[in-house]
Scaffold this active site. Structure first.
Site, PDB file in Angstrom:
ATOM      1  N   CYS A  30       0.864  -1.179   0.000  1.00 53.79           N
ATOM      2  CA  CYS A  30       0.000   0.000   0.000  1.00 53.79           C
ATOM      3  C   CYS A  30       0.902   1.232   0.000  1.00 53.79           C
ATOM      4  CB  CYS A  30      -0.962  -0.021   1.188  1.00 53.79           C
ATOM      5  SG  CYS A  30      -0.140  -0.082   2.795  1.00 53.79           S
ATOM      6  N   ALA A  31       0.474   2.302   0.653  1.00 59.36           N
ATOM      7  CA  ALA A  31       1.223   3.554   0.590  1.00 59.36           C
ATOM      8  C   ALA A  31       2.576   3.468   1.282  1.00 59.36           C
ATOM      9  CB  ALA A  31       0.403   4.683   1.206  1.00 59.36           C
TER      10      ALA A  31
END
Length: 618
Positions: A30-31
């Site tokens: 993810c981020a």
């Protein structure tokens, strides 16, 4: 600037810590995190993964082994794909997770829901946040009179920044199609019909019917829930048709029948029901913010970072996006700036006061990314949470700032990551002044509370209190050289250099200052990562693990920060003797091979708990 090659050794070590490539079911990112699905958790050492240089932290949450890297996680993921055996384990955003037997991985309903929302929104969340920032900036320049809202220039800019949100159903159709195993072009065809100008023109019109059945038309532009549910249902229909239709007509009759069935089904049932449900949810949240705004804002400000830590924020993001799409704003997002600023303020206090270069290295860039981009994982996992008090201070500050923003009735009119750049999104709804006051109050309070609490606890910086590279006795008693410890594993030095003590009492204390990285449930062993760089194992007795905790009272927990001489456990030495075990307590420096200059002091005979036994010499 970081490159993929910089993360080669790190990712190789992570895979090894998690039990090797054969133990990894799948991995995505993810981020800020690498997210692993593991086959056998007993083979994965998440604590060891968290200790690898370059890893901010590693946690087991939401059914995943999550390794937090920071903003450079895409580069780390690329390097991970180069690790032998890992390329086939990488899954694309939105792809379903399947186990070795071909079935979906067994999870509880909450984990399944979080995984679903993450798969649907994580591929587009950066685009939403970035373009939303442009939309907020356009609001700012038009509000202060720089750009006339009636001009063609404004119209073109508005199309640039509003297009993604207006046609959001198309993007969700793609991610939902991947998740639900639907042909992407069939999914897009369903949405295309719903967003067709002819359909939009009939919204609100009277006398609309389809096949003589009366129909109330609704707008599906910017919608979220109707599209996701529609594609989910379409998946079942598509798979059924592919089974029953003859091969000669299957390829072109499947999309035809799916569109013929699904579009009317959405117009008559799925659309009205899901839109009504979404509106009811928005109304409920709005009611809470309108009736007790201080409470709603305070809860969001205080607990948002907790939601992020456990991945629960994915369950709220669709609600926020839907609120903006349906009513033009989201109350839930305004207190989040305070939540971010509270943690940034706390991390700033640590960064200023610490003398530890490792903490400074994480805190400095982390403060910047949190303040300007709303990405706080580096400072949460690398600074605030390990020290505990800064995290608590940030949460308290965020709650107070959220109360102020909530009282002001602030809301976001664009989906933007909460940061200093997001203030433009709060100009249209509520009190902008109270939004500013609440946000910067959180920033200041996070800083001040951290300083005050640390000063009172005399624990501002773990590395400032005791950085002397010493190892002390973990219990009072008779000193035993390493080679004479009655255990071949210890006496051989295979686990590292160290010494033993035959205890005269049952109070076991920490031989170094640092963080507990392992605490056995049986109470017989404790692993400590010293602030001075020395890693120590305290092992109470020989084979006492077989006592299963009988006679051992554990006084600490994994993750605690302990000082030299702080009690770790109380041991009933009579119980150890009655069970027939040797009470000799081993203190082993497990990373002694990496340490130069670690020497023994002139110790023999009796030693007291806290006496220096080993010292790092220049």
């Amino acid at each position: 600037m970081a490159a993929k090659t910089d993360f080669g050794p790190l990712t190789a070590d992570v895979v090894k810590a998690l039990g090797g490539a054969d133990n990894v079911r799948s991995v995505t990112h993810c981020a800020t995190r690498l997210r692993f699905k593991i086959k056998d958790s007993d083979k994965a050492d998440i604590a060891k993964a968290g200790e690898i240089s370059g890893v901010i932290t590693a946690i087991n949450s939401g059914g995943q082994h999550q390794v937090v890297i920071g903003n450079d996680v895409p580069l780390a993921y690329q390097a991970l794909m180069e690790v032998p055996g890992m390329r086939a384990k990488g899954i694309k955003d939105g792809d379903a997770e399947v186990d070795d037997d071909g079935g979906a991985e067994d999870k509880n309903w909450l984990n399944k829901f979080i995984d679903l929302i993450s798969a649907l929104f994580s591929p587009i969340v950066w685009a939403l946040a970035g373009i939303g920032l442009g939309k907020a900036g356009l609001t700012l320049v038009s509000t202060i009179g720089i750009l006339d809202t009636e001009s063609s220039t404004y119209a073109i800019f508005n199309a640039m920044f509003d297009g993604l949100f207006y046609f959001l159903p198309f993007f969700l159709a793609l991610t939902a199609a991947k998740r639900f195993k639907v042909n992407q072009f069939i999914a897009l065809s369903i949405v295309a019909a719903l967003l067709h100008p002819t359909m939009e023109a009939m919204v609100g019109a009277e006398g609309v019917s389809f096949l003589s059945l009366p129909l109330t038309m609704m707008s599906y532009s910017s919608s979220v829930i109707p599209v996701v549910v529609a594609i989910w249902v379409a998946g079942y229909l598509q798979r059924w048709l592919e089974k029953v239709l003859p091969g000669a007509i299957r390829n072109f009759f499947t999309p035809l029948i799916v569109v013929l069935v699904m579009v009317p089904l959405v117009l008559f049932t799925i659309g009205p029901v899901t839109i009504a449900a979404a509106n009811a949810l928005s109304a409920g949240i709005g009611f809470l913010f309108e009736t007790v705004p201080w409470l709603a804002g305070g809860l969001m400000g205080a607990f948002w970072q907790v939601f992020v830590m456990f991945g629960l924020h994915w369950g709220l993001i669709p609600v926020m996006i839907n609120d903006i799409a349906t009513q033009g704003f989201s109350y839930m997002m305004a207190p989040l700036i305070a939540a971010i600023f509270g943690q940034v303020g706390a991390a700033t206090a640590v960064w200023i006061r610490t003398k530890n270069p490792e903490i400074k290295k994480v805190a400095g860039p982390g403060i910047f990314s949190g303040f300007f981009a709303g990405v706080t994982e580096p400072i949460i996992y690398g600074v605030n949470l390990p020290l505990k008090y800064p995290f608590y201070a940030g949460a308290i500050a965020g709650g107070i700032g959220g109360v102020i923003a909530g009282i002001g009735g602030s809301a976001f009119d664009a989906f933007v990551f909460p940061s200093v750049m997001a203030f433009a999104a709060t100009l249209s709804v509520g009190s902008f002044v109270l939004q500013l006051i609440g946000s910067f109050t959180a920033l200041i309070l996070g800083f001040v509370i951290t300083v005050v609490i640390f000063r009172r606890e005399q624990n501002v910086d773990k590395q400032e209190t005791d950085t002397t590279p010493n190892v002390t006795a973990a219990v009072s008693g008779t000193y035993v050289p390493l080679a004479e410890i009655p255990d071949k594993v210890f006496s051989s030095g295979a686990m590292g250099d160290g010494f033993g003590i035959v205890p005269e009492n049952g109070e076991i204390v920490s031989p170094v200052e640092g963080q507990l990285i392992a605490v056995q449930k049986s109470g017989h062993a404790y692993g400590i990562r010293g602030d001075n760089g020395i890693e120590v194992l305290v092992h109470v007795g020989i084979d006492t693990v077989k006592m299963a905790g009988e006679g051992f009272e554990i006084l600490v927990a994994r993750g605690d920060h302990v000082k030299v001489g702080q009690p770790l456990a109380k041991v009933d030495l009579n119980a150890v003797a009655e069970a027939g075990f040797d009470p000799t307590t081993a203190v082993i420096v497990t990373n002694s091979k990496k340490l130069e200059g670690l020497k023994f002091t002139d110790v023999e005979g009796h030693v007291g708990a806290g006496d220096v036994v080993m010292r790092m010499e220049p």
